[in-house]
Motif scaffolding. Structure first.
Motif: not given
Ligand code: FES
Length: 160
Positions: A96, A110, A113
């Motif tokens: 992401h 993660c 987010h």
């Molecule tokens: S950086 Fe991993 S979900 Fe946004």
């Protein structure tokens, strides 16, 4: 003949002109705004990608590494897995926005987010747009050489 001005005592200081008060107030406002913005900058996320002298490194897999269990070498952004078909490496950089993901019992999560990934890197919960990268792995005398700079097709495993 001019009359001498009476000297003021310390208990009755000279009045500060309005212009000086406004000037000091604007100076303090600017200084406060700058200090608050500096504090805000300290709270910004740190770089997600770990600094590494070389993209290629050799690592020994722990003898006790169970099938499907992730092994993350210290200071690296790679998770290594061993199963019946061989050894493979999955990048722990989120697809992401590049945060470093953490291994969980089901795969990876993660912290930025909330994206989740299976052990093979497939996205199980967004907002990550695509699966994690698989990285090149080579056998080297019982050790594993991982190349963080080279991606390979998902499913590429090496017998060690
Ligand atoms: S950086 Fe991993 S979900 Fe946004």
């Amino acid at each position: 003949m001019e009359t001498p001005r009476p000297t003021r005592s310390r208990l009755e200081p000279e009045p500060v002109p309005r212009r000086d008060v406004l000037g000091l107030a604007s100076l303090w406002s600017a200084a406060t705004a700058l200090a608050i913005s500096m504090l805000g900058m300290l709270r910004l996320p740190r770089a997600a990608v770990l600094a590494s002298p070389s993209k290629k490194f050799r690592v020994a897999l722990p003898e006790t590494l169970a099938s499907g269990e992730a092994f993350v070498p210290p200071g690296r952004s790679v998770a290594l897995f061993r199963d019946a078909e061989g050894v493979y490496a999955v990048s722990t950089i989120c697809t992401h926005l590049g945060c470093v993901i953490k291994p969980t019992a089901e795969g990876f999560e993660c912290p930025c987010h909330g994206s989740r990934f299976a052990r093979d890197g497939a996205v199980t919960k967004g907002p990550a747009p695509r699966a994690l990268n698989w990285l090149k792995v080579a056998a080297n005398g019982g050790n594993v050489v991982v190349d963080e700079g080279t991606t390979v097709p998902q499913g590429t495993k090496v017998n060690v």
